[in-house]
Design a protein around this motif. Structure first.
Motif, mmCIF file in Angstrom:
data_model
loop_
_atom_site.group_PDB
_atom_site.id
_atom_site.type_symbol
_atom_site.label_atom_id
_atom_site.label_comp_id
_atom_site.label_asym_id
_atom_site.label_seq_id
_atom_site.Cartn_x
_atom_site.Cartn_y
_atom_site.Cartn_z
ATOM 1 N N ALA A 158 0.886 -1.308 -0.207
ATOM 2 C CA ALA A 158 -0.134 0.034 0.109
ATOM 3 C C ALA A 158 0.836 1.231 -0.076
ATOM 4 O O ALA A 158 1.964 1.212 0.343
ATOM 5 N N GLN A 159 0.276 2.299 -0.301
ATOM 6 C CA GLN A 159 1.007 3.600 -0.254
ATOM 7 C C GLN A 159 0.304 4.542 0.718
ATOM 8 O O GLN A 159 -0.804 4.435 1.041
ATOM 9 N N SER A 160 1.078 5.449 1.158
ATOM 10 C CA SER A 160 0.561 6.599 2.126
ATOM 11 C C SER A 160 -0.418 7.571 1.384
ATOM 12 O O SER A 160 -0.717 7.350 0.070
ATOM 13 N N SER A 161 -1.125 8.474 1.943
ATOM 14 C CA SER A 161 -2.057 9.534 1.606
ATOM 15 C C SER A 161 -1.275 10.233 0.465
ATOM 16 O O SER A 161 -1.932 10.801 -0.463
ATOM 17 N N GLU A 162 0.135 10.379 0.489
ATOM 18 C CA GLU A 162 0.617 11.172 -0.563
ATOM 19 C C GLU A 162 1.483 10.190 -1.690
ATOM 20 O O GLU A 162 2.315 10.782 -2.330
ATOM 21 N N GLY A 163 1.158 8.986 -1.410
ATOM 22 C CA GLY A 163 1.640 7.883 -2.494
ATOM 23 C C GLY A 163 2.801 7.408 -2.341
ATOM 24 O O GLY A 163 3.549 6.811 -3.329
ATOM 25 N N ARG A 164 3.378 7.405 -0.820
ATOM 26 C CA ARG A 164 4.428 6.770 -0.741
ATOM 27 C C ARG A 164 4.619 5.420 -0.066
ATOM 28 O O ARG A 164 3.528 5.000 0.431
ATOM 29 N N ASP A 165 5.591 4.528 -0.458
ATOM 30 C CA ASP A 165 5.441 3.204 -0.212
ATOM 31 C C ASP A 165 5.390 2.818 1.288
ATOM 32 O O ASP A 165 5.937 3.528 2.007
ATOM 33 N N LEU A 166 4.587 1.903 1.746
ATOM 34 C CA LEU A 166 4.495 1.572 2.995
ATOM 35 C C LEU A 166 5.167 0.205 3.162
ATOM 36 O O LEU A 166 4.544 -0.864 2.390
ATOM 37 N N TYR A 167 5.954 0.141 3.809
ATOM 38 C CA TYR A 167 7.193 -1.124 3.743
ATOM 39 C C TYR A 167 6.602 -2.159 5.026
ATOM 40 O O TYR A 167 6.351 -1.963 6.127
ATOM 41 N N VAL A 168 6.397 -3.364 4.440
ATOM 42 C CA VAL A 168 6.136 -4.340 5.511
ATOM 43 C C VAL A 168 7.275 -5.569 5.165
ATOM 44 O O VAL A 168 7.558 -6.007 4.211
ATOM 45 N N VAL A 169 7.869 -5.941 6.397
ATOM 46 C CA VAL A 169 8.865 -6.747 6.533
ATOM 47 C C VAL A 169 8.513 -8.006 7.229
ATOM 48 O O VAL A 169 7.968 -7.795 8.334
ATOM 49 N N GLU A 225 12.706 -19.386 15.900
ATOM 50 C CA GLU A 225 12.149 -20.799 16.286
ATOM 51 C C GLU A 225 10.740 -20.721 16.553
ATOM 52 O O GLU A 225 9.691 -21.521 16.211
ATOM 53 N N ASN A 226 10.234 -19.831 17.294
ATOM 54 C CA ASN A 226 8.977 -19.778 17.915
ATOM 55 C C ASN A 226 8.189 -18.340 17.451
ATOM 56 O O ASN A 226 7.065 -18.343 17.813
ATOM 57 N N HIS A 227 8.812 -17.597 16.638
ATOM 58 C CA HIS A 227 8.037 -16.216 16.153
ATOM 59 C C HIS A 227 8.094 -16.309 14.730
ATOM 60 O O HIS A 227 9.023 -16.557 14.081
ATOM 61 N N ILE A 228 7.355 -15.518 14.064
ATOM 62 C CA ILE A 228 7.148 -14.763 12.884
ATOM 63 C C ILE A 228 6.896 -13.418 13.006
ATOM 64 O O ILE A 228 6.108 -12.991 13.855
ATOM 65 N N LEU A 229 7.743 -12.526 12.835
ATOM 66 C CA LEU A 229 7.970 -11.165 13.079
ATOM 67 C C LEU A 229 7.397 -10.358 11.873
ATOM 68 O O LEU A 229 7.933 -10.589 10.480
ATOM 69 N N ILE A 230 6.444 -9.527 11.879
ATOM 70 C CA ILE A 230 5.804 -8.715 10.954
ATOM 71 C C ILE A 230 6.095 -7.260 11.430
ATOM 72 O O ILE A 230 5.724 -6.451 12.291
ATOM 73 N N PHE A 231 6.981 -6.370 10.629
ATOM 74 C CA PHE A 231 7.226 -4.935 10.901
ATOM 75 C C PHE A 231 6.496 -4.114 9.680
ATOM 76 O O PHE A 231 6.584 -4.450 8.627
ATOM 77 N N ASN A 232 5.849 -2.976 10.445
ATOM 78 C CA ASN A 232 5.228 -1.963 9.788
ATOM 79 C C ASN A 232 6.292 -1.017 9.828
ATOM 80 O O ASN A 232 6.351 -0.182 10.762
ATOM 81 N N VAL A 233 7.341 -0.960 8.757
ATOM 82 C CA VAL A 233 8.538 -0.194 9.228
ATOM 83 C C VAL A 233 8.357 1.314 9.374
ATOM 84 O O VAL A 233 9.036 1.754 10.144
ATOM 85 N N VAL A 234 7.638 1.868 8.501
ATOM 86 C CA VAL A 234 7.430 3.335 8.770
ATOM 87 C C VAL A 234 5.882 3.420 8.667
ATOM 88 O O VAL A 234 5.348 3.695 7.403
ATOM 89 N N ALA A 235 4.908 3.464 9.461
ATOM 90 C CA ALA A 235 3.618 3.450 9.479
ATOM 91 C C ALA A 235 3.266 4.792 9.052
ATOM 92 O O ALA A 235 1.839 4.908 8.473
ATOM 93 N N ASN A 236 4.063 5.837 8.871
ATOM 94 C CA ASN A 236 3.470 7.166 8.803
ATOM 95 C C ASN A 236 4.710 7.875 7.582
ATOM 96 O O ASN A 236 5.332 8.807 8.285
ATOM 97 N N PRO A 237 4.873 7.360 6.577
ATOM 98 C CA PRO A 237 5.797 7.901 5.676
ATOM 99 C C PRO A 237 5.896 9.545 5.498
ATOM 100 O O PRO A 237 6.801 10.448 5.787
ATOM 101 N N ASP A 238 4.518 10.215 5.355
ATOM 102 C CA ASP A 238 4.410 11.495 5.069
ATOM 103 C C ASP A 238 4.987 12.365 6.187
ATOM 104 O O ASP A 238 5.470 13.275 6.183
ATOM 105 N N GLY A 239 4.403 11.710 7.675
ATOM 106 C CA GLY A 239 4.673 12.503 8.657
ATOM 107 C C GLY A 239 6.594 12.411 8.983
ATOM 108 O O GLY A 239 6.760 13.417 9.623
ATOM 109 N N ARG A 240 6.978 11.216 8.523
ATOM 110 C CA ARG A 240 8.404 11.306 8.901
ATOM 111 C C ARG A 240 9.114 12.261 7.796
ATOM 112 O O ARG A 240 10.108 12.736 8.503
ATOM 113 N N ILE A 241 8.740 12.323 6.641
ATOM 114 C CA ILE A 241 9.390 13.114 5.704
ATOM 115 C C ILE A 241 8.948 14.852 6.422
ATOM 116 O O ILE A 241 10.062 15.500 6.023
ATOM 117 N N ASP A 242 7.916 14.837 6.687
ATOM 118 C CA ASP A 242 7.522 16.506 6.966
ATOM 119 C C ASP A 242 7.953 16.753 8.483
ATOM 120 O O ASP A 242 7.918 18.106 8.876
#
Length: 799
Positions: A77-88, A167-184
């Protein structure tokens, strides 16, 4: 070096902190490839450091991915301004094929929880999903940096601890949940919405993205990485780790959460304290945080009685709890590499705890769903959960109900529809009526969305944020409760898809009821497309037109049924040039943003203007001006951080005041929404009423007497409103009063102490000698109060 948190374990070292980490006193803009302008700090942070810019994230993740067979990087998915939302996603590569374990287990949890429990016993090597949500507030940079360091470790390190945890976990990262906020370098996204207040409304694409991740993985543990809480717990307990103080929302199965939450929080705390000698104390003089002498963190439920609650489902971890997760907000103490390390250590502590307790923890998560399916809620008052909700559909304007049903289904809530007419409580409901049976896995989430809420004023002295959000009252649809002791005889089928097309009936002329956001949006589209639209005395809209293909398409897209009616003369409506005063971020919030989005959803073309721009250039050809924000916007005595969003000096204030007075004197329409705007209107000399206010943390749903004038058309004489810092008016002799708080028990749900003085008092007034309207109700609050949006359009259209 100590800041290189994973030295000796990871060869890449991509995210290690630099040797020099002193705080930067000045923050500035930097250019990236001459296309993206990124801030490198925020004036709201007492420290600023060389955090990882959003523009660097893609390269860093790609480099890790090249060196690891454990990691999957996606941008769904992309942010409100069209920037990638990274999932790892990171998992032991030998277990990648066993993602199916988790997927199969998830399905069993919701359909047959007993089989899910047996599945766990047969497959002791199952892995639990843990989701790390990073930096949902753009200025809280440390969350994403900690997530990147954790990604690097778990993707590439080969030490025994890393391997054991994988061995016991699957880790899911929403790496930058708010790209536009981080940039601005802003707390909110590019639409001005605080995403960590949007999880019941889900108005923003970033929120929907996070909800999709929660639904996809149904994480057992959800960690939300924030900042900055320095000294709530005293100098030796910097930072904050939930669980929360009371009140706890009664729709949780809180007894199951409580079995583990405190112990897991203290595990996080213990890991942080155990590693205190590794912190550098980079900004101790600025932050007054001494990491090397800390003995703990602030855990609200353990260390306090009130003030940091988990009552509203608007926060990310609280929303995740309705999906069975053990949800925590983690607030790092400082905005520097020590704050990054604090988050890193906290996450490691959480994983070490779930590593040792995963089987019993996930069984209790499954128990949440079992209780829902079996309608067995042993720690709830008998009758608290209804048997079902009936959601009737308005034949002419089903849009509010359809939005609610789509929202419920998007949130994993099962909705069915009646196969034929049925009767309940002496009323017959037609085929197609929606039913929400409360015997389902996520009954708690369904109920918190559909119940009437409660008055919690006497339960707690203070609330952290809102205490009422009732979708039926605030979105404008009916939800009829079928009590748990009642029977409901109706045959149903599951709803798969909702038909949302509108219909044009007859040959014209036509009437459009003033009934919903979609109805008003249609009106504005018709005006824009050159149709003759009149606003009748009854508040409905009349269209003098024949059944053209253009009209049919506009009506079909609206979802509203438009019928032939007799031709009516009223006020002819024209396109309005609407301007709203921009609250760019004062007090780390944009209180105008909800009103702005509400106006756009109503179909108005809205231009933002800053206080300084208005003072210097005036309002030009603006027809309608909205002030919806704090009165500090027209102050020049703001803090250093808030100063850019207000005025610069006395001369600029006087210029602003003169521009507003000239605008109104020349026939401009001025509309103030909320307490701050009411104060500002008084300060600008545009009203002589007295502005009375409740406590700043008071909020909730109220009963309102809306009268019978055009300004309140489309509302019943006795209907609903929403207040956030309640405001009411006195000395109203020179105004027309259009709405007042009801008399008697006018407060429906929420938290509002000492409210007796507001009973029966005016809350919507209009000056008699100039076009100035004061709306005390928060009609556009956070893009949530759909039912009240029409107060804004009524104010725009009215004379």
């Amino acid at each position: 070096m100590k800041k290189q948190l994973i030295a000796g374990l990871v060869t890449l070292g991509l995210f290690a902190a630099p040797m020099t980490g002193s705080a930067e006193s000045n923050w500035k803009n930097v250019n990236w490839n001459e296309t993206m302008q990124e801030e490198n700090g925020s004036p709201f942070n007492s420290e600023n450091y060389d955090f990882v810019n959003y523009s660097e994230v893609d390269d860093k993740l790609q480099e890790i991915e090249k060196n690891s067979n454990r990691i999957t990087v996606e941008t769904p998915a992309q942010s409100s301004e069209g920037r990638d939302l990274y999932v790892v996603t990171i998992s032991d590569p030998e277990a990648k094929g066993k993602y199916g374990y988790q997927k199969a287990l998830r399905k069993k949890m919701f359909k047959n929880p007993e089989k899910a429990e047996k599945f766990i016993e047969k497959h002791p090597d199952f892995k639990v999903p843990v989701m790390i949500n990073a930096s949902i507030h753009g200025t809280e940079f440390v969350g994403s940096d900690a997530a990147l360091q954790l990604i690097e470790r778990f993707a590439t390190a080969n030490d025994a601890k890393t391997k054991e945890l994988l061995e016991n976990h699957i880790l899911i990262f929403n790496v930058v949940a708010n790209p536009d906020g981080r940039i601005d370098a802003t707390r909110f996204n590019s639409n001005g919405i605080d995403l960590n207040r949007d999880f019941i409304t889900q108005s923003q694409v970033e929120t929907k993205h996070t909800v999709n991740l929660i639904k996809e993985w149904n994480p057992m543990v959800f960690l939300d990485l924030h900042g900055y809480v320095k000294a709530f717990g005293g100098e030796d307990h910097p930072g904050l780790i939930e669980p929360c103080t009371p009140p706890h929302n009664p729709n949780y199965e809180y007894d199951l959460y409580s079995k583990w939450a405190m112990d897991q929080a203290e595990s996080m705390e213990g890991t942080i304290v155990d590693n205190r000698s590794d912190y550098d104390n980079t900004n101790t003089e600025t932050s007054n945080v001494n990491y090397q002498t800390m003995t703990g963190t602030y855990i609200p439920q353990r260390d306090d009685e009130a003030g940091w609650d988990d009552y509203p489902p608007i926060f990310t971890p609280m929303y995740a709890m309705y999906h069975g997760a053990y949800g925590y907000t983690l607030e790092a103490p400082t905005n520097d590499w020590d704050g990054v390390k604090w988050h890193y250590d906290a996450v490691m502590g959480a994983l070490e705890f779930s590593n040792d307790s995963k089987e019993e923890m996930i069984k209790d998560q499954i128990e949440v769903f079992k209780r829902g399916i079996q309608f067995d809620h042993p720690y709830h008052t008998e009758g608290f959960f209804p048997k079902a909700y009936i959601l009737p559909v308005d034949e002419k304007d089903p849009t509010a109900t359809e939005k609610a049903v789509e929202h419920l289904m998007f949130n994993d809530i099962e909705v069915s529809e009646a196969k034929k007419p049925f009767e309940f409580d002496g009323k017959t409901y037609p085929k197609g009526t929606y039913i929400v049976d409360m015997s389902q896995a996520k009954a708690g989430l369904a109920n918190t969305m559909l119940w009437d809420g409660e008055d919690i004023t006497d339960i707690t002295p203070a609330m952290y944020d809102i205490s009422a959000w009732n979708l039926p009252e605030l979105w404008g649809f009916e939800a009829i409760e079928v009590e748990s002791t009642r029977s409901l005889d109706v045959k149903t089928s599951d709803v798969k898809k909702i038909k949302t097309d509108g219909e044009l009936v007859g040959t014209g002329p036509y009437v459009i009821e003033n009934s919903s956001v979609k109805a008003v949006n249609l009106v504005n589209k018709l005006i824009e497309n050159g149709f003759d639209v009149q606003w009748g005395e009854d508040g409905s809209f009349h269209v003098d037109a024949s059944a053209t293909s253009d009209l049919r398409k506009l009506v079909r897209d609206s979802g509203v049924t438009v019928v032939t009616d007799s031709k009516v003369k009223g006020k002819k409506l024209t396109s309005q040039k609407v301007t709203i005063l921009k609250d760019g971020g004062i007090y780390k919030a944009q209180s105008h943003a909800g009103t702005h989005l509400a106006l756009e959803r109503l179909g108005f073309d809205v231009k933002e203007i800053t206080p300084r721009e208005l003072a210097e250039n005036g309002l030009g050809d603006t027809d309608v001006f909205f002030y919806s924000g704090t009165s500090r916007l027209i102050s020049y005595n703001n803090s250093e951080a808030n100063a850019p969003f207000g005025l610069e000096n006395e001369d600029q204030y006087q210029a602003f005041k003169q521009e507003m007075q000239s605008y109104v004197e020349n026939g401009g329409k001025y509309i103030a929404v909320g307490a701050g705007a009411s104060d500002a209107t008084k300060k600008l000399g545009l009203t002589s009423v007295s502005v009375n206010k409740g406590y700043s943390n008071s909020n909730g749903i109220v009963k309102v007497d809306y009268g019978n004038q055009l300004l309140t058309s489309g509302f019943e004489a006795n209907d609903y409103g929403f207040v956030y810092q309640p405001v009411w008016y006195s000395n109203v002799e020179e105004t027309d009063v259009h709405a007042s708080f009801d008399t008697g028990e006018f407060f429906v749900a929420g938290h509002w102490e000492n409210r007796d003085g507001a009973e029966g008092q005016p809350i919507i007034v209009k000056e008699q000698n100039q076009d100035v309207t004061l709306i005390g109700i928060e009609a556009g609050f956070r893009d949530h109060t759909d039912y009240l949006f029409r107060l804004l359009s009524n104010a725009v259209f009215s004379e």
